[in-house]
Design a protein around this motif. Sequence first.
Motif, short mmCIF file in Angstrom:
data_model
loop_
_atom_site.label_atom_id
_atom_site.label_comp_id
_atom_site.label_asym_id
_atom_site.label_seq_id
_atom_site.Cartn_x
_atom_site.Cartn_y
_atom_site.Cartn_z
N GLY A 88 0.81 -1.21 0.00
CA GLY A 88 0.00 0.00 0.00
C GLY A 88 0.84 1.25 0.00
O GLY A 88 0.51 2.24 -0.67
N ARG A 89 1.93 1.23 0.75
CA ARG A 89 2.78 2.42 0.84
C ARG A 89 3.36 2.78 -0.52
O ARG A 89 3.57 3.96 -0.84
N PHE A 90 3.60 1.77 -1.38
CA PHE A 90 4.19 2.03 -2.70
C PHE A 90 3.29 2.95 -3.52
O PHE A 90 3.73 3.97 -4.05
N TRP A 91 1.99 2.59 -3.65
CA TRP A 91 1.14 3.41 -4.52
C TRP A 91 0.73 4.72 -3.85
O TRP A 91 0.52 5.74 -4.53
N ILE A 92 0.65 4.71 -2.51
CA ILE A 92 0.33 5.96 -1.81
C ILE A 92 1.50 6.93 -1.92
O ILE A 92 1.32 8.13 -2.14
N GLU A 93 2.71 6.42 -1.75
CA GLU A 93 3.91 7.27 -1.88
C GLU A 93 4.01 7.85 -3.28
O GLU A 93 4.45 9.00 -3.46
N TYR A 94 3.58 7.09 -4.28
CA TYR A 94 3.65 7.54 -5.66
C TYR A 94 2.75 8.76 -5.90
O TYR A 94 3.00 9.55 -6.81
N MET A 95 1.72 8.92 -5.08
CA MET A 95 0.78 10.03 -5.25
C MET A 95 1.24 11.31 -4.57
O MET A 95 0.73 12.39 -4.87
N ARG A 96 2.17 11.21 -3.63
CA ARG A 96 2.55 12.38 -2.84
C ARG A 96 3.35 13.39 -3.66
O ARG A 96 4.07 13.03 -4.60
#
Length: 337
Positions: free
Chosen positions: A218-226
């Motif tokens: 989850g952190r991978f795709w959330i980090e990609y949005m930041r």
Amino acid sequence: MELAYIPSPSSGVLYLGPVPLRGYAFCIIIGVFVAVWLGNKRWIARGGRAGTVADIAVWAVPFGLIGGRLYHVITDYQLYFSEGRDWVDAFKIWEGGLGIWGAIALGALGAWIGCRRRGIPLPAYADAIAPGIALAQAIGRWGNWFNQELYGRATDVPWAVEITSSSDGRVPGTYHPTFLYESLWCVGVALLVIWADRRFKLGHGRAFALYVAAYCAGRFWIEYMRVDEAHHVLGMRLNNWTSILVFLLAVLYIVLSARKRPGREDTVEPGASDGDGPADGEKKADDKKADAAEEGEAPSAKERADAPAEDSGASTDSDASTDSEESKDGAGSAKKG
């Protein structure tokens, strides 16, 4: 014009009289309490003693906070040591800035110290607290909402978060609430670990590894949005690469551990299942006697020997009376004959 959005608080600090209560710190504290509470329930269910999780958390939590802050300061050193910045701000943890990777790594070291002092296997302890850590993260992420930080790209979706601050390079507007996405994801991770642990009886650190792998996904795709400032390596944010690496290590651990040490630990805390004193032994003996009486079993030789003296005396008197009566009957019979 946005029809709906999540408003940001006008201030990240609430005052109880003269005492400042910072929203970021409050979320972290609540998260720690939830993690310890749930971890304690899971630890007891695994056969451990009540209070052990809290005792070890005394070591793990401070180490985790230091590790999380160190990771953030090292990976975002420009925020504290570049020209025009004050390096003293690196110690102001209440203003935000904790790296989960450093928190878990150094927190694990603190937990290892606590477990070693109690003679407890660290993997078993990690399995017990894994869902609680995920819930602590879910709660802690709302601290970013108080600080108006860690949001994603600009958007006009109804659940966008409104940023009103213009300090530190912020541009007021509505953005993807990545703090909310990660919070909800962490709740899902906690539920996943609890379900998988019940379904597959995970042990030897595999429940914790599942938490790590699921969080990294989850952190991978959330980090990609930041869109906040971050270091990039080969076109991706540093935390994206960290997520990939840690995810692979967690999956590898699950596979190798399942082959080498299948099943779950039989004992997680030495002596936790032993009786607490003579009262327990006496109660067990009394229960055993009661069961034997219900089943109509004759008392054992030891039980007869331990019978109260009054019973023996009563029996002797009764026997003596019987013998006396028999003697009298015998004498009467002799006279008649």
